[in-house]
Design a protein around this motif. Structure first.
Motif, PDB file in Angstrom:
ATOM      1  N   SER A 183       0.919  -0.990   0.595  1.00  0.00           N
ATOM      2  CA  SER A 183      -0.360  -0.082   0.055  1.00  0.00           C
ATOM      3  C   SER A 183       0.796   1.698   0.036  1.00  0.00           C
ATOM      4  O   SER A 183       0.480   2.720  -0.160  1.00  0.00           O
ATOM      5  CB  SER A 183      -1.030  -0.144   1.119  1.00  0.00           C
ATOM      6  OG  SER A 183      -1.844  -0.889   0.904  1.00  0.00           O
ATOM      7  N   LEU A 184       2.003   1.453   0.416  1.00  0.00           N
ATOM      8  CA  LEU A 184       3.414   2.393   0.261  1.00  0.00           C
ATOM      9  C   LEU A 184       2.644   3.136  -1.076  1.00  0.00           C
ATOM     10  O   LEU A 184       2.924   2.842  -1.761  1.00  0.00           O
ATOM     11  CB  LEU A 184       4.581   1.591   0.149  1.00  0.00           C
ATOM     12  CG  LEU A 184       5.377   2.562   0.997  1.00  0.00           C
ATOM     13  CD1 LEU A 184       5.017   3.004   2.285  1.00  0.00           C
ATOM     14  CD2 LEU A 184       6.098   2.626   1.006  1.00  0.00           C
ATOM     15  N   MET A 185       2.578   4.711  -0.449  1.00  0.00           N
ATOM     16  CA  MET A 185       2.545   5.404  -1.232  1.00  0.00           C
ATOM     17  C   MET A 185       3.669   6.436  -1.669  1.00  0.00           C
ATOM     18  O   MET A 185       4.169   7.017  -2.443  1.00  0.00           O
ATOM     19  CB  MET A 185       1.595   5.725  -1.382  1.00  0.00           C
ATOM     20  CG  MET A 185       0.466   5.185  -2.086  1.00  0.00           C
ATOM     21  SD  MET A 185      -1.595   5.663  -1.334  1.00  0.00           S
ATOM     22  CE  MET A 185      -2.159   7.859  -2.423  1.00  0.00           C
ATOM     23  N   ILE A 186       4.001   6.530  -0.414  1.00  0.00           N
ATOM     24  CA  ILE A 186       5.331   7.855  -0.269  1.00  0.00           C
ATOM     25  C   ILE A 186       5.764   7.270   0.286  1.00  0.00           C
ATOM     26  O   ILE A 186       6.048   6.859   2.016  1.00  0.00           O
ATOM     27  CB  ILE A 186       4.377   9.356   0.171  1.00  0.00           C
ATOM     28  CG1 ILE A 186       3.982   9.735  -0.461  1.00  0.00           C
ATOM     29  CG2 ILE A 186       5.753  10.460   0.427  1.00  0.00           C
ATOM     30  CD1 ILE A 186       3.126  11.548  -0.396  1.00  0.00           C
ATOM     31  N   LEU A 187       7.609   7.016   0.345  1.00  0.00           N
ATOM     32  CA  LEU A 187       8.802   6.693   0.881  1.00  0.00           C
ATOM     33  C   LEU A 187      10.080   7.730   0.807  1.00  0.00           C
ATOM     34  O   LEU A 187       9.831   8.457   0.017  1.00  0.00           O
ATOM     35  CB  LEU A 187       8.960   5.353   0.350  1.00  0.00           C
ATOM     36  CG  LEU A 187      10.657   4.930   0.469  1.00  0.00           C
ATOM     37  CD1 LEU A 187      10.912   5.174   2.008  1.00  0.00           C
ATOM     38  CD2 LEU A 187      10.921   3.928   0.329  1.00  0.00           C
TER      39      LEU A 187
ATOM     40  N   LEU B  61       3.191   3.189  -5.331  1.00  0.00           N
ATOM     41  CA  LEU B  61       4.200   4.497  -4.872  1.00  0.00           C
ATOM     42  C   LEU B  61       4.562   5.337  -5.721  1.00  0.00           C
ATOM     43  O   LEU B  61       4.466   5.390  -7.593  1.00  0.00           O
ATOM     44  CB  LEU B  61       5.911   3.588  -4.138  1.00  0.00           C
ATOM     45  CG  LEU B  61       6.300   4.738  -3.678  1.00  0.00           C
ATOM     46  CD1 LEU B  61       6.299   4.987  -2.591  1.00  0.00           C
ATOM     47  CD2 LEU B  61       8.252   4.042  -4.214  1.00  0.00           C
ATOM     48  N   GLU B  62       3.859   6.465  -5.353  1.00  0.00           N
ATOM     49  CA  GLU B  62       3.481   7.712  -6.142  1.00  0.00           C
ATOM     50  C   GLU B  62       5.473   8.663  -5.923  1.00  0.00           C
ATOM     51  O   GLU B  62       5.663  10.011  -6.900  1.00  0.00           O
ATOM     52  CB  GLU B  62       2.965   8.831  -5.798  1.00  0.00           C
ATOM     53  CG  GLU B  62       1.405   7.643  -5.600  1.00  0.00           C
ATOM     54  CD  GLU B  62       0.349   8.445  -5.837  1.00  0.00           C
ATOM     55  OE1 GLU B  62       0.790   9.756  -4.928  1.00  0.00           O
ATOM     56  OE2 GLU B  62      -0.705   7.912  -6.114  1.00  0.00           O
TER      57      GLU B  62
ATOM     58  N   LYS C 168       7.966  -1.161 -13.031  1.00  0.00           N
ATOM     59  CA  LYS C 168       7.337  -1.512 -12.134  1.00  0.00           C
ATOM     60  C   LYS C 168       6.633  -0.551 -11.125  1.00  0.00           C
ATOM     61  O   LYS C 168       5.478  -0.789 -11.053  1.00  0.00           O
ATOM     62  CB  LYS C 168       7.675  -3.156 -11.907  1.00  0.00           C
ATOM     63  CG  LYS C 168       7.758  -3.691 -12.838  1.00  0.00           C
ATOM     64  CD  LYS C 168       7.965  -5.449 -12.218  1.00  0.00           C
ATOM     65  CE  LYS C 168       8.359  -6.683 -13.365  1.00  0.00           C
ATOM     66  NZ  LYS C 168       9.063  -7.136 -12.794  1.00  0.00           N
ATOM     67  N   LEU C 169       7.266   0.092 -11.360  1.00  0.00           N
ATOM     68  CA  LEU C 169       6.751   1.064 -10.097  1.00  0.00           C
ATOM     69  C   LEU C 169       5.931   2.081 -10.909  1.00  0.00           C
ATOM     70  O   LEU C 169       6.320   3.717 -10.888  1.00  0.00           O
ATOM     71  CB  LEU C 169       7.999   2.030  -9.416  1.00  0.00           C
ATOM     72  CG  LEU C 169       9.256   1.484  -8.875  1.00  0.00           C
ATOM     73  CD1 LEU C 169      10.383   2.265  -8.047  1.00  0.00           C
ATOM     74  CD2 LEU C 169       8.159   0.447  -7.482  1.00  0.00           C
TER      75      LEU C 169
ATOM     76  N   PHE D 189       7.628  11.330  -8.272  1.00  0.00           N
ATOM     77  CA  PHE D 189       8.146  11.840  -8.088  1.00  0.00           C
ATOM     78  C   PHE D 189       9.317  11.401  -7.289  1.00  0.00           C
ATOM     79  O   PHE D 189       9.192  10.472  -6.653  1.00  0.00           O
ATOM     80  CB  PHE D 189       7.648  12.839  -6.659  1.00  0.00           C
ATOM     81  CG  PHE D 189       8.389  13.567  -5.873  1.00  0.00           C
ATOM     82  CD1 PHE D 189       9.554  14.912  -6.653  1.00  0.00           C
ATOM     83  CD2 PHE D 189       9.665  13.248  -4.977  1.00  0.00           C
ATOM     84  CE1 PHE D 189      10.930  15.596  -6.068  1.00  0.00           C
ATOM     85  CE2 PHE D 189      10.804  13.595  -4.775  1.00  0.00           C
ATOM     86  CZ  PHE D 189      11.268  14.891  -5.298  1.00  0.00           C
ATOM     87  N   LEU D 190      10.613  11.784  -8.517  1.00  0.00           N
ATOM     88  CA  LEU D 190      11.746  11.000  -7.689  1.00  0.00           C
ATOM     89  C   LEU D 190      12.764  11.149  -7.523  1.00  0.00           C
ATOM     90  O   LEU D 190      13.137  11.800  -8.311  1.00  0.00           O
ATOM     91  CB  LEU D 190      12.409   9.658  -9.127  1.00  0.00           C
ATOM     92  CG  LEU D 190      13.207   8.772  -8.288  1.00  0.00           C
ATOM     93  CD1 LEU D 190      13.110   7.708  -8.196  1.00  0.00           C
ATOM     94  CD2 LEU D 190      13.855   7.657 -10.435  1.00  0.00           C
ATOM     95  N   ASP D 191      13.387  11.583  -6.142  1.00  0.00           N
ATOM     96  CA  ASP D 191      15.184  11.773  -6.332  1.00  0.00           C
ATOM     97  C   ASP D 191      15.566  11.213  -5.750  1.00  0.00           C
ATOM     98  O   ASP D 191      15.405  10.011  -4.718  1.00  0.00           O
ATOM     99  CB  ASP D 191      14.603  12.771  -4.475  1.00  0.00           C
ATOM    100  CG  ASP D 191      15.413  13.981  -4.719  1.00  0.00           C
ATOM    101  OD1 ASP D 191      16.765  13.747  -5.107  1.00  0.00           O
ATOM    102  OD2 ASP D 191      15.269  14.799  -4.070  1.00  0.00           O
ATOM    103  N   LEU D 192      17.075  10.809  -6.504  1.00  0.00           N
ATOM    104  CA  LEU D 192      17.694   9.841  -6.297  1.00  0.00           C
ATOM    105  C   LEU D 192      19.276  10.879  -6.199  1.00  0.00           C
ATOM    106  O   LEU D 192      20.592  10.441  -6.587  1.00  0.00           O
ATOM    107  CB  LEU D 192      18.026   8.725  -7.575  1.00  0.00           C
ATOM    108  CG  LEU D 192      16.501   7.515  -7.128  1.00  0.00           C
ATOM    109  CD1 LEU D 192      17.421   6.859  -8.827  1.00  0.00           C
ATOM    110  CD2 LEU D 192      16.673   7.447  -6.077  1.00  0.00           C
ATOM    111  N   GLY D 193      19.221  12.352  -6.121  1.00  0.00           N
ATOM    112  CA  GLY D 193      20.072  12.571  -5.922  1.00  0.00           C
ATOM    113  C   GLY D 193      21.511  12.209  -4.943  1.00  0.00           C
ATOM    114  O   GLY D 193      21.191  11.563  -3.921  1.00  0.00           O
TER     115      GLY D 193
END
Length: 816
Positions: A473-477, A506-507, A526-527, A532-536
């Motif tokens: 159910s995870l939407m925000i990590l 996951l959003e 698959k995500l 929003f994706l932050d891999l900085g």
């Protein structure tokens, strides 16, 4: 409501035709209104024949003629913003039931001698009559039920006749700041239900016979100077709400407070009350007790156990050291708020008796542990323990609280969560931000099937549980770390597990500075819900090609990924791409398909030689390319008129800007006839003349440089220029900032004003140098033409076309 309106207006007997006649007459009345010198004028002569008129609304109007022309049958008069000092003596509508003169300049309602208007009045609204100095004589009122003086800031005294209005139900004196005197005899107010005296800052006492108001249900005296409640208060056996919030002089409550057997709400927030009388336990119907910010209350009496109806108990910010054992005897308590009670160091074991509690707030307390009996809180849904810095661990018993939906441990010093934590099957929100000593999550975390939000910024966790992807159910990590506290050494590298891609809902994913290295899973697509994706600040050298399959992705942030060599094709849904300070970045895939892109930041990406397709980015508003010397010339020659018209912020290497900009740091504004200013463009050339501290490398903007608007040399507005990106090399960078007419830098402009570029003194960062600056004002029609401008003279071209031509013809040897 309609039946009450008909009752007041006396329309119950009207048949449809007579009601229509009434409406027609009202329409005729307004038809005769006219404008004279910009003011609405109503001639009373037109009212004389309206014998059926019941309701008259003439807000903001000036009246011309005699007031005796008002129909005698009038029931309701609303005249907001009435310009008169008082109603004239010839105004005597004996049937008037509602008089609304709110927000008026009235000083006295009907003069010193006349009381003819008041006889049948039921409602008088004088709210926010800021010039009212005296309340009216109400001796003739036989039907008055509601009286509203709220916001009458000059009212100092209430006429003594008020105490004899036997029909009065509601009296509102809120924010009558100058009121110093209330009638001493209120024996006639036996039907009064609501008395509001809040914010009467100079009112020092209540009438001693207030107990005669035996119908009173609500008494609010917040923020008054009252120091003592009358002894007769105990006779108010119908009182349901007593509010003393902010009463700085109220130190004691009467011992017979417990006689208020109907009381449901007792609010003492931020008052000077020193203790609760023991009789408080007799308030068997009390539902809400609030002592927030009571700095003199240190204990709660054991008699609180008798408050069997209590549902909400608030002691936030008070110096209470412990909760009484009796707290566990409150069967219907639903919320207990003790946040900010810094001296509260433990909870009584009896806390487990709160079988109905749904929310427990202990933020900022000194609690070091929770009792095992906490598993008795079977109905609790929200547990708040923010900044409980003495808290080192949670008991295993917490896993028995199956109804928990929110646990907030922000800033706690816990080192781990108990394994039983995974039993919280209904948990939706878990906040672990700033838990800097938390080094791992329990393996049982994977069982939190309802978890939607997991916020764990700046923790010591370095490895996620192996089956983390089972959090379906995870939407925000959010698990960002501080890059200055997280050295990116190879032996501390983290690899994302394959199970991670099972998080299909996951959003938002923020994994900045997690030292992610190696290969990011190829099945990243698959995500599918990711926006929003932050891999900085990570160590990977490439991104998977499957990234293009994230059809909902809107923001991709990759700053300070210094080993990243290439960017693959990206999804067309993308709106923001931040690849700033990716020092190893060499290639960027074609961006022509990114039609929604509004932000592109590749500051300090010195090795990038081209941005294929950049000329297709029609919606780009922010383009940051400081220190991108290898590709800047190519990009400049591709910038189009359409692109530059939309751009609000642009930065890139260079030390020149068009000569049609003001060549000084100031521009003077002179109004043009029938021509308004639509935008302002500010251009600066900036460089750093020395090495700057490492921490400033993570600062998003070059500070210290402002645009200031002056009127007669007096600053009236200033704004920091958005100079995104701290340059890595000490070379000139050009920044262009465009402000539209919704920005005060444009909308505040008036004839004679000037706009100036200045550097702060003292500066935030030493070494920032403004080499030159210029400003250009865009007037109406200066930048609106969409057609082909190739054959036009420069003087006829739009601003964006001239700017495009300037960049398209930029010579490499202009760059320093």
């Amino acid at each position: 409501m309609m039946s009450e309106l008909k009752k007041v207006l006396g329309l119950e007997h009207l048949i449809r035709s007579s009601a229509l006649d009434c409406l027609i007459e009202i329409w005729k009345m307004f038809f005769q209104q006219r404008e004279e010198e910009g003011e609405l004028i109503l001639d009373t002569q037109g009212l004389k024949s309206m014998v059926n008129l019941r309701l008259l609304q003439i807000n903001h109007a000036n009246v011309k003629g005699k007031f005796k022309n008002f129909p005698a049958s009038l029931k309701w008069l609303q005249w907001k913003n009435c310009p008169l000092e008082n109603l004239p003596s010839d105004y005597a509508p004996s049937e008037l039931a509602v008089l609304d003169l709110s927000e008026s300049a009235i000083q006295r309602v009907w003069g010193r001698t006349s009381t003819k208007v008041a006889e049948n009045l039921m409602v008088m609204n004088l709210r926010r009559c800021y010039k009212l100095v005296a309340s009216p004589d109400l001796s003739s009122c036989k039907s008055l039920e509601k009286l509203d003086f709220e916001g009458c800031i000059r009212l100092t005294k209430i006429h003594e006749s008020l105490g004899n209005v036997r029909t009065l139900l509601q009296l509102n004196l809120n924010n009558c700041r100058d009121l110093v005197e209330f009638p001493s005899d209120v024996s006639g107010l036996r039907l009064l239900q609501n008395l509001i005296l809040s914010n009467c800052l100079n009112l020092k006492e209540l009438p001693q016979d207030i107990g005669s108001m035996n119908s009173l249900k609500e008494l609010v005296i917040d923020e008054t100077a009252i120091s003592m409640l009358p002894q007769s208060l105990y006779r108010l056996t119908k009182l349901e709400k007593l509010s003393l919030n902010g009463c700085k002089f109220m130190k004691r409550l009467p011992e017979r407070l417990g006689n208020l057997i109907s009381l449901k709400v007792l609010s003492l927030n931020h008052s000077a009350v020193e203790e609760l009388p023991g009789s408080v336990g007799s308030l068997s119907n009390l539902e809400e007790l609030s002592l927030m910010g009571c700095q003199s209350v240190t204990t709660i009496p054991e008699s609180i156990r008798n408050l069997q109806s209590l549902m909400k108990f608030s002691i936030n910010g008070s110096p209470i050291k412990e909760l009484p054992t009796a707290i566990g005897s409150l069967p219907y308590l639903k919320t207990l708020f003790a946040g900010g009670c810094h001296f509260l160091s433990k909870l009584p074991d009896s806390i487990g008796g709160l079988a109905s509690i749904s929310e427990l707030q202990l933020d900022g307390t000194s609690i070091s542990d929770l009792p095992e009996q906490i598993d008795g809180l079977k109905m609790i849904q929200k547990l708040h323990l923010r900044n409980c810095t003495s808290l080192r661990a949670l008991p295993e018993a917490i896993g028995m609280i199956l109804n928990l939906t929110t646990v907030d441990l922000f800033g706690c010093n816990i080192t781990e969560l108990p394994e039983s934590f995974g039993s919280l099957e209904n948990l939706e929100i878990l906040i672990l931000n700033e838990c800097k000593k938390l080094h791992k999550l329990p393996d049982s975390t994977e069982n939190l099937k309802s978890l939607c939000h997991l916020l764990m910024k700046k923790t010591a966790v370095t490895v996620l549980p192996g089956n983390f992807g089972n959090l379906s159910s995870l939407m925000i990590l959010e698990m960002e770390k501080d890059p200055l506290e997280s050295p990116r050494t190879q032996d501390q590298s983290v690899v994302l597990t394959n199970s991670f891609t099972k998080l299909s809902l996951l959003e938002e994913l923020n994994a900045r500075a997690w030292r992610i290295s190696g290969k990011i899973p190829d099945d990243f697509e698959k995500l599918s819900s990711l926006k929003f994706l932050d891999l900085g600040n990570n160590n990977f050298s490439s991104l998977p090609s499957s990234l293009c399959g994230l059809s909902l992705l809107q923001k991709l942030h990759l700053p300070h990924c210094e080993e990243l060599v290439s960017l693959p094709p990206l999804p067309p849904s993308l709106e923001e791409l931040d690849a700033s300070n990716c020092f190893g970045l060499e290639t960027i895939a074609d961006v022509s398909g990114l039609e929604r892109l509004t932000l592109l930041d590749i500051t300090n990406c010195e090795k990038v030689e081209d941005i294929p397709g950049i000329e297709c980015l029609k919606l780009i508003k922010r383009l940051y390319m400081s220190c991108c010397k290898a590709c800047s010339l190519t990009v400049k020659r591709r910038l189009s008129k359409v692109c530059l018209r939309n751009i609000r912020n642009l930065s890139m290497p260079g030390n020149e800007f068009p000569d049609w900009f003001s060549q000084e740091s100031v521009v003077h504004f002179s109004e043009r006839k029938n021509c308004t200013v639509k935008a302002v463009i500010v251009c600066v050339v900036v460089s750093l003349d020395r090495e700057i501290p490492e921490k400033w490398r993570y600062f998003p903007d070059v500070p210290d440089i402002k645009a200031i608007m002056l009127d007669q040399n007096i600053p009236i507005f200033s704004t920091s220029l958005n100079l995104r990106g701290i340059p890595k090399i000490h070379e000139d960078q050009i920044h262009i900032c465009r402000y539209s007419n919704i920005n005060p830098l444009v909308s505040f402009l008036k004839d004679g004003c000037k706009i100036q570029v200045r550097k702060l003194n003292p500066p935030v960062i030493e070494g920032v140098e403004v080499k030159k600056s210029g400003i250009h004002l865009i007037f109406e029609d200066d930048d609106d033409y969409d057609g082909n401008e190739e054959l036009l003279d420069e003087s006829e071209q739009s601003v964006s076309k001239k700017l495009a031509d300037f960049f398209n013809s930029y010579e490499e040897d202009n760059q320093v």
